[in-house]
Design an enzyme around this catalytic site. Structure first.
Site, PDB file in Angstrom:
ATOM      1  N   ARG A 108       2.190  19.948   6.984  1.00  0.00           N
ATOM      2  CA  ARG A 108       3.248  19.033   7.423  1.00  0.00           C
ATOM      3  C   ARG A 108       4.344  19.704   8.253  1.00  0.00           C
ATOM      4  NH1 ARG A 108       6.177  16.499   4.685  1.00  0.00           N
ATOM      5  NH2 ARG A 108       6.122  14.575   5.870  1.00  0.00           N
ATOM      6  N   TYR A 155       4.374  17.898  11.715  1.00  0.00           N
ATOM      7  CA  TYR A 155       5.429  16.887  11.871  1.00  0.00           C
ATOM      8  C   TYR A 155       6.826  17.498  11.896  1.00  0.00           C
ATOM      9  CZ  TYR A 155       1.665  14.132   9.593  1.00  0.00           C
ATOM     10  OH  TYR A 155       0.480  13.561   9.225  1.00  0.00           O
ATOM     11  N   TYR A 209       0.025  14.093   1.151  1.00  0.00           N
ATOM     12  CA  TYR A 209      -0.376  14.662   2.444  1.00  0.00           C
ATOM     13  C   TYR A 209      -0.320  16.196   2.403  1.00  0.00           C
ATOM     14  CZ  TYR A 209       0.460   9.840   3.907  1.00  0.00           C
ATOM     15  OH  TYR A 209       0.440   8.467   4.008  1.00  0.00           O
ATOM     16  N   CYS A 244      -3.403  33.143  11.632  1.00  0.00           N
ATOM     17  CA  CYS A 244      -3.164  33.665  12.983  1.00  0.00           C
ATOM     18  C   CYS A 244      -2.740  32.556  13.940  1.00  0.00           C
ATOM     19  CB  CYS A 244      -4.422  34.352  13.479  1.00  0.00           C
ATOM     20  SG  CYS A 244      -4.980  35.574  12.310  1.00  0.00           S
ATOM     21  N   GLU A 303       0.817  -1.211   0.000  1.00  0.00           N
ATOM     22  CA  GLU A 303       0.000   0.000   0.000  1.00  0.00           C
ATOM     23  C   GLU A 303       0.854   1.267   0.000  1.00  0.00           C
ATOM     24  OE1 GLU A 303      -3.399  -2.185   2.785  1.00  0.00           O
ATOM     25  OE2 GLU A 303      -1.997  -0.763   3.684  1.00  0.00           O
ATOM     26  N   PRO A 304       1.670   1.438  -1.023  1.00  0.00           N
ATOM     27  CA  PRO A 304       2.524   2.626  -1.047  1.00  0.00           C
ATOM     28  C   PRO A 304       1.695   3.881  -1.314  1.00  0.00           C
ATOM     29  CG  PRO A 304       2.658   1.483  -3.140  1.00  0.00           C
ATOM     30  CD  PRO A 304       1.796   0.628  -2.250  1.00  0.00           C
ATOM     31  N   GLY A 305       2.028   4.949  -0.639  1.00  0.00           N
ATOM     32  CA  GLY A 305       1.356   6.221  -0.871  1.00  0.00           C
ATOM     33  C   GLY A 305       2.371   7.277  -1.226  1.00  0.00           C
TER      34      GLY A 305
HETATM   35  C1  LIG Z   1      -1.343   5.805   5.336  1.00  0.00           C
HETATM   36  C2  LIG Z   1      -1.353   4.369   5.046  1.00  0.00           C
HETATM   37  C3  LIG Z   1      -0.582   3.859   3.983  1.00  0.00           C
HETATM   38  C4  LIG Z   1       0.337   4.711   3.147  1.00  0.00           C
HETATM   39  O1  LIG Z   1       1.433   5.186   3.846  1.00  0.00           O
HETATM   40  P1  LIG Z   1       2.646   5.881   3.065  1.00  0.00           P
HETATM   41  O2  LIG Z   1       3.632   6.177   4.115  1.00  0.00           O
HETATM   42  O3  LIG Z   1       2.106   7.112   2.423  1.00  0.00           O
HETATM   43  O4  LIG Z   1       3.147   4.908   2.065  1.00  0.00           O
HETATM   44  C5  LIG Z   1      -0.678   2.510   3.713  1.00  0.00           C
HETATM   45  N1  LIG Z   1      -1.473   1.692   4.442  1.00  0.00           N
HETATM   46  C6  LIG Z   1      -2.224   2.147   5.465  1.00  0.00           C
HETATM   47  C7  LIG Z   1      -3.077   1.223   6.219  1.00  0.00           C
HETATM   48  C8  LIG Z   1      -2.178   3.499   5.815  1.00  0.00           C
HETATM   49  O5  LIG Z   1      -2.915   3.940   6.836  1.00  0.00           O
END
Ligand SMILES: *Cc1c(COP(=O)(O)O)cnc(C)c1O
Length: 425
Positions: free
Chosen positions: A312, A316, A384, A355, A273-275
Protein backbone atom coordinates in the site's frame (compact mmCIF):
# COMPACT_ATOMS: atom_id res chain seq x y z
CA UNK A 1 -10.55 1.65 17.06
CA UNK A 2 -8.82 -1.67 17.66
CA UNK A 3 -7.69 -4.12 20.32
CA UNK A 4 -3.95 -3.51 19.93
CA UNK A 5 -2.78 -1.76 23.09
CA UNK A 6 0.38 -0.99 25.01
CA UNK A 7 0.46 -2.28 28.57
CA UNK A 8 3.57 -1.92 30.75
CA UNK A 9 5.69 -1.02 27.75
CA UNK A 10 4.59 -4.03 25.66
CA UNK A 11 2.28 -4.14 22.65
CA UNK A 12 -0.54 -6.62 23.02
CA UNK A 13 -3.10 -7.94 20.60
CA UNK A 14 -6.09 -8.47 22.91
CA UNK A 15 -4.54 -10.60 25.68
CA UNK A 16 -1.47 -11.80 23.78
CA UNK A 17 1.95 -10.14 23.73
CA UNK A 18 3.25 -9.50 20.23
CA UNK A 19 6.82 -10.38 21.20
CA UNK A 20 5.52 -13.83 22.16
CA UNK A 21 3.95 -14.24 18.72
CA UNK A 22 7.22 -13.18 17.09
CA UNK A 23 9.04 -15.72 19.26
CA UNK A 24 6.75 -18.59 18.25
CA UNK A 25 6.10 -17.76 14.59
CA UNK A 26 9.01 -15.55 13.55
CA UNK A 27 8.82 -12.34 11.54
CA UNK A 28 7.45 -10.92 9.39
CA UNK A 29 3.98 -12.05 10.48
CA UNK A 30 0.46 -10.68 10.27
CA UNK A 31 -1.40 -10.64 13.58
CA UNK A 32 -5.17 -10.26 13.57
CA UNK A 33 -7.59 -9.47 16.38
CA UNK A 34 -10.90 -11.37 16.28
CA UNK A 35 -12.53 -8.83 18.58
CA UNK A 36 -11.61 -5.97 16.23
CA UNK A 37 -13.15 -7.69 13.20
CA UNK A 38 -16.32 -8.42 15.15
CA UNK A 39 -16.49 -4.97 16.73
CA UNK A 40 -16.50 -3.27 13.34
CA UNK A 41 -18.89 -5.76 11.78
CA UNK A 42 -21.33 -5.43 14.66
CA UNK A 43 -21.09 -1.64 14.70
CA UNK A 44 -22.19 -1.58 11.08
CA UNK A 45 -24.82 -4.26 11.57
CA UNK A 46 -26.30 -2.28 14.46
CA UNK A 47 -26.13 1.08 12.68
CA UNK A 48 -27.90 -0.26 9.59
CA UNK A 49 -30.29 -2.54 11.51
CA UNK A 50 -33.30 -0.24 10.87
CA UNK A 51 -32.95 -1.14 7.17
CA UNK A 52 -32.36 -4.85 7.84
CA UNK A 53 -29.41 -4.47 5.50
CA UNK A 54 -27.57 -7.48 4.11
CA UNK A 55 -23.92 -6.88 4.99
CA UNK A 56 -21.63 -8.58 2.50
CA UNK A 57 -18.04 -8.48 3.75
CA UNK A 58 -15.66 -7.71 0.91
CA UNK A 59 -13.55 -10.84 0.68
CA UNK A 60 -10.68 -9.24 -1.21
CA UNK A 61 -9.63 -7.13 1.77
CA UNK A 62 -8.67 -10.13 3.89
CA UNK A 63 -9.57 -13.50 2.42
CA UNK A 64 -8.23 -16.01 4.93
CA UNK A 65 -10.97 -18.60 5.33
CA UNK A 66 -10.70 -18.44 9.12
CA UNK A 67 -11.54 -14.74 8.91
CA UNK A 68 -14.41 -15.50 6.55
CA UNK A 69 -15.71 -18.10 9.00
CA UNK A 70 -15.50 -15.63 11.89
CA UNK A 71 -17.63 -13.14 9.96
CA UNK A 72 -19.98 -15.77 8.57
CA UNK A 73 -20.73 -16.87 12.13
CA UNK A 74 -21.47 -13.26 13.00
CA UNK A 75 -24.08 -13.25 10.21
CA UNK A 76 -22.20 -11.72 7.28
CA UNK A 77 -22.74 -12.40 3.61
CA UNK A 78 -19.89 -11.91 1.15
CA UNK A 79 -18.92 -9.63 -1.71
CA UNK A 80 -16.69 -11.52 -4.14
CA UNK A 81 -14.79 -10.50 -7.26
CA UNK A 82 -13.46 -13.84 -8.52
CA UNK A 83 -14.05 -17.58 -8.68
CA UNK A 84 -11.22 -18.01 -6.19
CA UNK A 85 -13.05 -15.87 -3.67
CA UNK A 86 -16.22 -17.93 -4.18
CA UNK A 87 -14.15 -21.05 -3.50
CA UNK A 88 -12.91 -19.51 -0.25
CA UNK A 89 -16.41 -18.49 0.86
CA UNK A 90 -17.76 -21.98 0.22
CA UNK A 91 -14.82 -23.54 2.07
CA UNK A 92 -15.52 -21.26 5.01
CA UNK A 93 -19.15 -22.42 5.10
CA UNK A 94 -20.59 -19.15 3.77
CA UNK A 95 -24.18 -19.11 2.52
CA UNK A 96 -24.05 -18.72 -1.29
CA UNK A 97 -27.46 -17.04 -1.21
CA UNK A 98 -25.78 -14.14 0.60
CA UNK A 99 -23.02 -13.70 -2.00
CA UNK A 100 -22.79 -10.81 -4.48
CA UNK A 101 -20.37 -11.19 -7.38
CA UNK A 102 -18.91 -7.97 -8.85
CA UNK A 103 -16.03 -7.18 -11.19
CA UNK A 104 -15.69 -6.06 -14.81
CA UNK A 105 -13.91 -9.16 -16.07
CA UNK A 106 -15.82 -12.24 -14.92
CA UNK A 107 -14.88 -15.23 -17.07
CA UNK A 108 -17.36 -17.79 -18.40
CA UNK A 109 -15.96 -20.36 -16.00
CA UNK A 110 -16.33 -18.07 -12.99
CA UNK A 111 -19.88 -17.15 -14.00
CA UNK A 112 -20.90 -20.79 -14.45
CA UNK A 113 -19.39 -21.78 -11.10
CA UNK A 114 -21.27 -18.96 -9.38
CA UNK A 115 -24.56 -19.92 -11.05
CA UNK A 116 -24.10 -23.55 -10.04
CA UNK A 117 -23.24 -22.55 -6.47
CA UNK A 118 -26.50 -20.55 -6.32
CA UNK A 119 -25.11 -17.14 -5.42
CA UNK A 120 -27.48 -14.36 -4.38
CA UNK A 121 -26.77 -11.99 -7.22
CA UNK A 122 -24.41 -10.88 -9.90
CA UNK A 123 -23.40 -7.25 -10.18
CA UNK A 124 -23.54 -6.36 -13.86
CA UNK A 125 -20.71 -4.19 -15.11
CA UNK A 126 -21.53 -4.01 -18.85
CA UNK A 127 -24.16 -4.81 -21.48
CA UNK A 128 -22.06 -7.54 -23.01
CA UNK A 129 -21.61 -9.16 -19.62
CA UNK A 130 -25.41 -9.13 -19.02
CA UNK A 131 -25.95 -11.00 -22.29
CA UNK A 132 -23.21 -13.45 -21.44
CA UNK A 133 -24.47 -14.23 -17.93
CA UNK A 134 -28.00 -14.67 -19.26
CA UNK A 135 -26.75 -17.03 -21.98
CA UNK A 136 -24.73 -19.12 -19.51
CA UNK A 137 -27.59 -19.26 -16.99
CA UNK A 138 -30.05 -20.32 -19.68
CA UNK A 139 -27.65 -23.07 -20.75
CA UNK A 140 -27.69 -24.36 -17.18
CA UNK A 141 -31.49 -24.13 -17.05
CA UNK A 142 -31.38 -21.30 -14.53
CA UNK A 143 -32.44 -17.71 -14.15
CA UNK A 144 -30.13 -15.66 -11.93
CA UNK A 145 -30.66 -12.40 -10.06
CA UNK A 146 -28.53 -9.40 -10.93
CA UNK A 147 -28.13 -5.76 -10.00
CA UNK A 148 -26.89 -3.18 -12.44
CA UNK A 149 -23.77 -1.36 -11.27
CA UNK A 150 -24.40 2.30 -11.92
CA UNK A 151 -21.65 4.86 -12.01
CA UNK A 152 -23.20 7.90 -10.28
CA UNK A 153 -20.28 10.18 -11.26
CA UNK A 154 -19.31 11.18 -7.74
CA UNK A 155 -15.78 12.05 -6.70
CA UNK A 156 -15.13 10.63 -3.22
CA UNK A 157 -11.80 12.51 -2.97
CA UNK A 158 -9.70 9.46 -2.26
CA UNK A 159 -6.63 8.10 -4.08
CA UNK A 160 -7.17 7.97 -7.86
CA UNK A 161 -6.53 4.21 -7.98
CA UNK A 162 -9.38 3.58 -5.54
CA UNK A 163 -11.87 6.02 -7.07
CA UNK A 164 -14.42 3.81 -8.79
CA UNK A 165 -17.65 5.78 -9.19
CA UNK A 166 -16.54 8.66 -11.37
CA UNK A 167 -17.05 8.99 -15.11
CA UNK A 168 -14.26 7.40 -17.15
CA UNK A 169 -13.50 4.66 -14.64
CA UNK A 170 -13.95 1.13 -16.00
CA UNK A 171 -16.76 0.17 -13.60
CA UNK A 172 -20.49 -0.20 -14.18
CA UNK A 173 -22.53 1.86 -16.64
CA UNK A 174 -22.98 5.63 -16.59
CA UNK A 175 -26.08 6.79 -14.77
CA UNK A 176 -27.47 8.37 -17.97
CA UNK A 177 -27.40 4.97 -19.66
CA UNK A 178 -29.16 3.05 -16.91
CA UNK A 179 -32.72 3.50 -18.21
CA UNK A 180 -31.73 2.37 -21.69
CA UNK A 181 -29.99 -0.62 -20.12
CA UNK A 182 -33.21 -1.66 -18.36
CA UNK A 183 -35.19 -1.18 -21.57
CA UNK A 184 -32.86 -3.49 -23.39
CA UNK A 185 -32.00 -6.12 -20.79
CA UNK A 186 -34.86 -6.34 -18.31
CA UNK A 187 -36.25 -9.49 -19.85
CA UNK A 188 -33.29 -11.53 -20.83
CA UNK A 189 -34.19 -15.22 -20.53
CA UNK A 190 -31.52 -16.12 -17.96
CA UNK A 191 -31.39 -12.89 -16.01
CA UNK A 192 -33.61 -11.29 -13.41
CA UNK A 193 -32.70 -7.61 -13.10
CA UNK A 194 -33.65 -6.96 -9.48
CA UNK A 195 -32.03 -3.66 -8.67
CA UNK A 196 -29.09 -1.33 -8.68
CA UNK A 197 -25.59 -1.32 -7.29
CA UNK A 198 -23.07 1.42 -6.63
CA UNK A 199 -19.52 1.35 -5.30
CA UNK A 200 -17.93 4.78 -5.45
CA UNK A 201 -14.48 4.07 -4.08
CA UNK A 202 -12.47 3.09 -1.06
CA UNK A 203 -11.08 4.72 2.10
CA UNK A 204 -13.82 7.36 1.97
CA UNK A 205 -13.84 9.31 5.23
CA UNK A 206 -16.74 11.70 4.70
CA UNK A 207 -20.39 10.93 4.28
CA UNK A 208 -21.09 13.54 1.59
CA UNK A 209 -20.07 11.42 -1.41
CA UNK A 210 -22.50 8.71 -0.27
CA UNK A 211 -25.33 11.20 0.21
CA UNK A 212 -24.71 12.74 -3.22
CA UNK A 213 -24.51 9.35 -4.91
CA UNK A 214 -27.55 8.01 -3.07
CA UNK A 215 -29.65 11.01 -4.10
CA UNK A 216 -28.82 10.29 -7.72
CA UNK A 217 -29.56 6.60 -7.29
CA UNK A 218 -32.94 7.27 -5.63
CA UNK A 219 -33.83 9.59 -8.47
CA UNK A 220 -32.95 6.88 -10.95
CA UNK A 221 -34.98 4.31 -9.01
CA UNK A 222 -38.00 6.61 -9.14
CA UNK A 223 -37.61 6.99 -12.92
CA UNK A 224 -37.22 3.25 -13.39
CA UNK A 225 -40.22 2.46 -11.22
CA UNK A 226 -42.36 5.02 -13.03
CA UNK A 227 -41.56 3.13 -16.22
CA UNK A 228 -42.74 -0.11 -14.68
CA UNK A 229 -39.47 -1.73 -13.70
CA UNK A 230 -39.48 -3.53 -10.39
CA UNK A 231 -36.55 -2.32 -8.30
CA UNK A 232 -36.28 -4.48 -5.24
CA UNK A 233 -32.60 -4.18 -4.24
CA UNK A 234 -30.14 -1.38 -3.81
CA UNK A 235 -26.55 -2.34 -3.05
CA UNK A 236 -24.57 0.57 -1.59
CA UNK A 237 -21.17 -1.05 -2.16
CA UNK A 238 -18.28 -0.51 0.20
CA UNK A 239 -15.73 2.19 0.78
CA UNK A 240 -16.16 3.22 4.42
CA UNK A 241 -12.73 4.21 5.71
CA UNK A 242 -10.52 2.60 8.33
CA UNK A 243 -8.55 4.58 10.90
CA UNK A 244 -4.97 4.74 9.58
CA UNK A 245 -4.29 7.73 11.86
CA UNK A 246 -6.10 8.10 15.17
CA UNK A 247 -9.66 9.37 14.90
CA UNK A 248 -9.66 10.17 11.20
CA UNK A 249 -12.31 7.68 10.13
CA UNK A 250 -15.98 8.20 10.97
CA UNK A 251 -17.71 5.64 13.19
CA UNK A 252 -20.41 3.38 11.81
CA UNK A 253 -23.30 5.52 13.10
CA UNK A 254 -21.75 8.58 11.42
CA UNK A 255 -21.90 6.79 8.08
CA UNK A 256 -25.30 5.29 8.76
CA UNK A 257 -27.42 8.13 10.09
CA UNK A 258 -27.97 10.11 6.91
CA UNK A 259 -28.21 7.03 4.70
CA UNK A 260 -30.69 5.25 6.96
CA UNK A 261 -32.87 8.34 6.98
CA UNK A 262 -32.80 8.65 3.19
CA UNK A 263 -33.55 4.96 2.69
CA UNK A 264 -36.29 4.47 5.26
CA UNK A 265 -39.66 3.92 3.61
CA UNK A 266 -38.23 3.53 0.11
CA UNK A 267 -39.48 -0.05 -0.11
CA UNK A 268 -36.00 -1.28 -0.98
CA UNK A 269 -33.95 -4.19 0.26
CA UNK A 270 -30.51 -2.83 1.10
CA UNK A 271 -27.18 -4.59 0.67
CA UNK A 272 -23.74 -3.20 1.37
CA UNK A 273 -20.19 -4.41 0.84
CA UNK A 274 -17.88 -3.06 3.52
CA UNK A 275 -14.33 -4.37 3.47
CA UNK A 276 -11.63 -2.16 4.87
CA UNK A 277 -13.96 -0.74 7.55
CA UNK A 278 -14.24 -4.23 9.04
CA UNK A 279 -10.75 -5.61 8.46
CA UNK A 280 -8.41 -2.61 8.19
CA UNK A 281 -7.82 -1.95 11.86
CA UNK A 282 -8.00 -5.65 12.76
CA UNK A 283 -4.39 -6.48 11.84
CA UNK A 284 -0.78 -5.46 12.27
CA UNK A 285 2.26 -6.55 10.34
CA UNK A 286 4.95 -7.57 12.79
CA UNK A 287 8.48 -7.04 11.53
CA UNK A 288 12.03 -7.00 12.90
CA UNK A 289 14.74 -4.41 12.33
CA UNK A 290 17.61 -5.95 10.37
CA UNK A 291 19.88 -2.95 10.04
CA UNK A 292 19.94 0.78 10.62
CA UNK A 293 21.97 2.72 8.13
CA UNK A 294 22.82 6.36 7.67
CA UNK A 295 23.21 7.51 4.09
CA UNK A 296 24.21 11.17 4.00
CA UNK A 297 21.39 13.06 5.66
CA UNK A 298 19.00 10.10 5.36
CA UNK A 299 18.51 7.38 7.90
CA UNK A 300 17.15 4.00 6.79
CA UNK A 301 15.58 1.45 9.08
CA UNK A 302 15.79 -1.76 7.11
CA UNK A 303 13.25 -4.36 8.24
CA UNK A 304 12.44 -7.96 7.33
CA UNK A 305 9.01 -7.08 5.89
CA UNK A 306 8.85 -5.42 2.48
CA UNK A 307 6.55 -4.23 -0.28
CA UNK A 308 5.74 -7.84 -1.11
CA UNK A 309 4.07 -8.05 2.34
CA UNK A 310 2.51 -4.59 2.30
CA UNK A 311 2.31 -2.84 -1.05
CA UNK A 312 0.00 0.00 0.00
CA UNK A 313 2.71 2.60 0.72
CA UNK A 314 4.32 1.92 -2.68
CA UNK A 315 1.06 1.66 -4.61
CA UNK A 316 -1.11 4.34 -3.01
CA UNK A 317 1.37 6.43 -1.00
CA UNK A 318 -0.55 5.07 1.97
CA UNK A 319 0.28 5.97 5.56
CA UNK A 320 0.68 3.15 8.06
CA UNK A 321 1.60 4.02 11.62
CA UNK A 322 4.76 2.15 12.65
CA UNK A 323 6.01 1.87 16.22
CA UNK A 324 8.22 -0.42 18.30
CA UNK A 325 6.52 -3.35 19.99
CA UNK A 326 8.60 -2.68 23.12
CA UNK A 327 9.22 1.07 23.09
CA UNK A 328 11.81 2.50 25.48
CA UNK A 329 10.48 4.37 28.49
CA UNK A 330 8.78 7.60 27.50
CA UNK A 331 7.97 6.37 24.01
CA UNK A 332 4.59 4.71 24.47
CA UNK A 333 2.34 6.34 21.85
CA UNK A 334 -0.88 7.96 22.98
CA UNK A 335 -2.18 8.27 19.43
CA UNK A 336 -1.17 7.01 16.02
CA UNK A 337 -0.27 9.88 13.80
CA UNK A 338 2.43 11.03 11.39
CA UNK A 339 3.40 13.78 13.86
CA UNK A 340 3.74 12.19 17.30
CA UNK A 341 4.27 14.91 19.91
CA UNK A 342 7.28 13.51 21.77
CA UNK A 343 10.87 14.55 22.42
CA UNK A 344 13.77 12.46 21.22
CA UNK A 345 12.26 11.01 18.05
CA UNK A 346 14.41 10.37 14.99
CA UNK A 347 13.38 10.72 11.37
CA UNK A 348 13.87 7.70 9.13
CA UNK A 349 12.64 5.80 6.10
CA UNK A 350 11.42 2.33 7.02
CA UNK A 351 12.29 0.10 4.07
CA UNK A 352 12.34 -3.55 3.04
CA UNK A 353 15.06 -5.53 1.36
CA UNK A 354 13.57 -5.66 -2.15
CA UNK A 355 15.54 -4.33 -5.10
CA UNK A 356 13.22 -1.37 -5.83
CA UNK A 357 13.38 2.18 -4.55
CA UNK A 358 9.59 1.95 -4.26
CA UNK A 359 10.06 -0.66 -1.55
CA UNK A 360 9.28 1.35 1.55
CA UNK A 361 6.79 1.07 4.38
CA UNK A 362 7.24 4.67 5.56
CA UNK A 363 9.09 7.77 4.39
CA UNK A 364 10.51 10.56 6.60
CA UNK A 365 8.87 9.00 9.60
CA UNK A 366 9.30 10.08 13.21
CA UNK A 367 10.22 7.07 15.32
CA UNK A 368 11.78 6.39 18.68
CA UNK A 369 15.46 5.42 18.26
CA UNK A 370 15.50 1.81 17.05
CA UNK A 371 18.24 -0.80 16.82
CA UNK A 372 18.97 -4.03 15.01
CA UNK A 373 16.76 -6.76 16.47
CA UNK A 374 13.91 -4.49 17.61
CA UNK A 375 10.37 -5.53 16.76
CA UNK A 376 8.13 -3.04 14.98
CA UNK A 377 4.38 -3.13 14.43
CA UNK A 378 2.97 -1.76 11.20
CA UNK A 379 -0.61 -0.90 12.09
CA UNK A 380 -3.83 -1.13 10.06
CA UNK A 381 -2.54 -4.11 8.10
CA UNK A 382 -5.76 -6.11 8.29
CA UNK A 383 -7.03 -5.01 4.86
CA UNK A 384 -5.35 -5.12 1.45
CA UNK A 385 -2.16 -6.38 3.07
CA UNK A 386 -1.75 -10.15 3.05
CA UNK A 387 -4.38 -10.33 0.30
CA UNK A 388 -2.11 -8.22 -1.93
CA UNK A 389 1.09 -10.01 -0.85
CA UNK A 390 3.34 -11.65 -3.42
CA UNK A 391 6.49 -13.72 -3.60
CA UNK A 392 8.39 -11.00 -5.49
CA UNK A 393 12.15 -11.48 -5.12
CA UNK A 394 11.23 -15.09 -4.23
CA UNK A 395 10.37 -14.06 -0.73
CA UNK A 396 8.18 -16.37 1.32
CA UNK A 397 4.76 -15.06 2.16
CA UNK A 398 4.42 -14.43 5.88
CA UNK A 399 2.21 -16.38 8.29
CA UNK A 400 -1.10 -15.12 9.63
CA UNK A 401 -1.96 -15.45 13.31
CA UNK A 402 -5.46 -14.90 14.68
CA UNK A 403 -5.82 -13.83 18.31
CA UNK A 404 -8.97 -14.32 20.31
CA UNK A 405 -8.68 -13.10 23.91
CA UNK A 406 -5.66 -14.87 25.38
CA UNK A 407 -5.56 -17.49 22.61
CA UNK A 408 -3.58 -17.34 19.41
CA UNK A 409 -3.96 -19.58 16.40
CA UNK A 410 -1.77 -19.91 13.32
CA UNK A 411 -4.33 -19.58 10.51
CA UNK A 412 -1.79 -19.67 7.67
CA UNK A 413 1.73 -21.01 7.97
CA UNK A 414 4.78 -19.27 6.64
CA UNK A 415 5.60 -20.43 3.12
CA UNK A 416 8.64 -22.61 2.54
CA UNK A 417 11.20 -22.63 -0.27
CA UNK A 418 9.43 -25.64 -1.78
CA UNK A 419 6.20 -23.59 -1.97
CA UNK A 420 8.11 -21.24 -4.26
CA UNK A 421 8.66 -23.84 -6.97
CA UNK A 422 5.77 -26.23 -6.21
CA UNK A 423 3.77 -25.27 -9.31
CA UNK A 424 6.73 -25.30 -11.69
CA UNK A 425 6.55 -28.85 -13.04
C1 LIG B 1 -13.34 -3.52 -3.19
C2 LIG B 1 -14.80 -3.52 -3.23
C3 LIG B 1 -15.54 -3.33 -2.04
C4 LIG B 1 -14.90 -3.06 -0.70
O1 LIG B 1 -14.29 -1.82 -0.63
P1 LIG B 1 -13.79 -1.25 0.78
O2 LIG B 1 -13.27 0.09 0.47
O3 LIG B 1 -12.73 -2.17 1.28
O4 LIG B 1 -14.96 -1.21 1.68
C5 LIG B 1 -16.91 -3.40 -2.13
N1 LIG B 1 -17.54 -3.63 -3.30
C6 LIG B 1 -16.87 -3.81 -4.46
C7 LIG B 1 -17.60 -4.06 -5.70
C8 LIG B 1 -15.47 -3.74 -4.46
O5 LIG B 1 -14.81 -3.91 -5.61
Amino acid sequence: MDYFNYQSGQLYCEGVRLDAIAASHGTPAYVYSSATFLHHYQQLARAFAPLEALICYSVKTNSNKHILRLLEQAGAGFDIVSGGELFRVLQAGGDPAKVAFAGVGKTDQEISEAIEAGIGFFTLESAEEAENISRLAEGLGRKVAATLRVNPDVDPKTHKYITTGKKLTKFGVDIEEAVAFFEKYSDLPGLNLVGLHMHIGSQITTINPYVTALKKMLGLIQTLRSRGYKIEWLDLGGGFGADYQSDTAPLAPDYATALVEMLAGQDLRIAMEPGRFISGNAGVLLTRVLYVKQSGPRRFVIVDAAMNDLIRPALYDAFHFIWPVQPAEGFVPTERTSEPAMDGLIKADVVGGICESGDFLAKDRLLPPVRRGDLLAVFTAGAYSFSMASQYNSRLRAPEVLVNGSEQKLIRRRETYSDLTAGEQ
